[in-house]
Write a protein that holds these residues in place. Sequence first.
Motif, short mmCIF file in Angstrom:
data_model
loop_
_atom_site.label_atom_id
_atom_site.label_comp_id
_atom_site.label_asym_id
_atom_site.label_seq_id
_atom_site.Cartn_x
_atom_site.Cartn_y
_atom_site.Cartn_z
N THR A 177 -3.70 -11.54 -49.15
CA THR A 177 -4.80 -11.23 -48.25
C THR A 177 -4.80 -12.18 -47.06
O THR A 177 -4.99 -11.75 -45.92
N GLU A 178 -4.58 -13.45 -47.31
CA GLU A 178 -4.53 -14.43 -46.23
C GLU A 178 -3.36 -14.15 -45.29
O GLU A 178 -3.50 -14.24 -44.07
N LEU A 179 -2.21 -13.82 -45.85
CA LEU A 179 -1.05 -13.48 -45.02
C LEU A 179 -1.31 -12.24 -44.19
O LEU A 179 -0.97 -12.19 -43.00
N LEU A 180 -1.93 -11.25 -44.80
CA LEU A 180 -2.24 -10.02 -44.09
C LEU A 180 -3.24 -10.27 -42.96
O LEU A 180 -3.06 -9.79 -41.84
N ASN A 181 -4.27 -11.05 -43.23
CA ASN A 181 -5.26 -11.39 -42.20
C ASN A 181 -4.63 -12.19 -41.07
O ASN A 181 -4.94 -11.97 -39.90
N SER A 182 -3.74 -13.10 -41.41
CA SER A 182 -3.06 -13.89 -40.40
C SER A 182 -2.18 -13.00 -39.52
O SER A 182 -2.16 -13.14 -38.29
N ALA A 183 -1.48 -12.09 -40.14
CA ALA A 183 -0.62 -11.17 -39.39
C ALA A 183 -1.45 -10.28 -38.47
O ALA A 183 -1.08 -10.03 -37.32
#
Length: 56
Positions: free
Chosen positions: A4-10
């Motif tokens: 989720t954090e990676l997706l939000n960052s992307a």
Amino acid sequence: MIFTELLNSARSRFAKRMQYNRVVGEIELLTQRDLADMGADRSDMLRRAYQDIYGR
């Protein structure tokens, strides 16, 4: 959680890139006369756009 954090960052990076590309496109459309009328320099405008969007 990490995904989720990676997706939000992307998503955030993508949104910033889209905003930057839009601003650069608008700046690139300005003619030399437009820039002269505003007393502006294209490279300064591009640098400022980068700093405003990416905070660097």
